[in-house]
Design a protein around this motif. Structure first.
Motif, PDB file in Angstrom:
ATOM      1  N   GLU A 171       0.834  -1.212   0.000  1.00  0.00           N
ATOM      2  CA  GLU A 171       0.000   0.000   0.000  1.00  0.00           C
ATOM      3  C   GLU A 171       0.866   1.257   0.000  1.00  0.00           C
ATOM      4  O   GLU A 171       0.563   2.213  -0.709  1.00  0.00           O
ATOM      5  N   ALA A 172       1.928   1.264   0.780  1.00  0.00           N
ATOM      6  CA  ALA A 172       2.801   2.433   0.850  1.00  0.00           C
ATOM      7  C   ALA A 172       3.465   2.695  -0.503  1.00  0.00           C
ATOM      8  O   ALA A 172       3.575   3.856  -0.941  1.00  0.00           O
ATOM      9  N   LEU A 173       3.903   1.653  -1.189  1.00  0.00           N
ATOM     10  CA  LEU A 173       4.552   1.825  -2.482  1.00  0.00           C
ATOM     11  C   LEU A 173       3.563   2.258  -3.559  1.00  0.00           C
ATOM     12  O   LEU A 173       3.921   3.013  -4.462  1.00  0.00           O
ATOM     13  N   LYS A 174       2.333   1.808  -3.474  1.00  0.00           N
ATOM     14  CA  LYS A 174       1.321   2.207  -4.459  1.00  0.00           C
ATOM     15  C   LYS A 174       0.967   3.686  -4.335  1.00  0.00           C
ATOM     16  O   LYS A 174       0.614   4.317  -5.320  1.00  0.00           O
ATOM     17  N   GLU A 175       1.070   4.217  -3.118  1.00  0.00           N
ATOM     18  CA  GLU A 175       0.786   5.638  -2.914  1.00  0.00           C
ATOM     19  C   GLU A 175       1.959   6.435  -3.418  1.00  0.00           C
ATOM     20  O   GLU A 175       1.991   7.297  -4.113  1.00  0.00           O
TER      21      GLU A 175
END
Length: 80
Positions: free
Chosen positions: A76-80
């Motif tokens: 999730e952090a990388l997708k943001e």
């Protein structure tokens, strides 16, 4: 149990350095895949004496859950 601690330490260290989704997928396979050390340990739990089986099995399952949660959060952090 010491081996599980070593695996966790190494995995957390590697996870902190991952900066893209491709590397993250490679991390997931390395630590949660069918041929991972953790999976190998989980498969051998049944052959351990009862007391060891309880301790190792609980710790290994806890570690697996931790890895799955960490993977989701990092994705999730990388997708943001």
């Amino acid at each position: 149990l010491q081996k599980l601690a070593e695996i966790k330490s190494k995995a957390i260290d590697e996870l902190g350095r991952i900066s893209d989704l491709k590397e993250l997928e490679a991390w997931r396979v390395r630590y949660l895949g069918k041929k991972s050390e953790l999976t190998h340990i989980l498969r051998r739990v049944a052959s351990l004496p009862l007391e060891e089986r309880k301790a190792v099995g609980a710790s290994a399952n806890e570690l697996k859950t931790f890895f799955e949660h960490s993977h989701r959060e990092h994705t999730e952090a990388l997708k943001e």
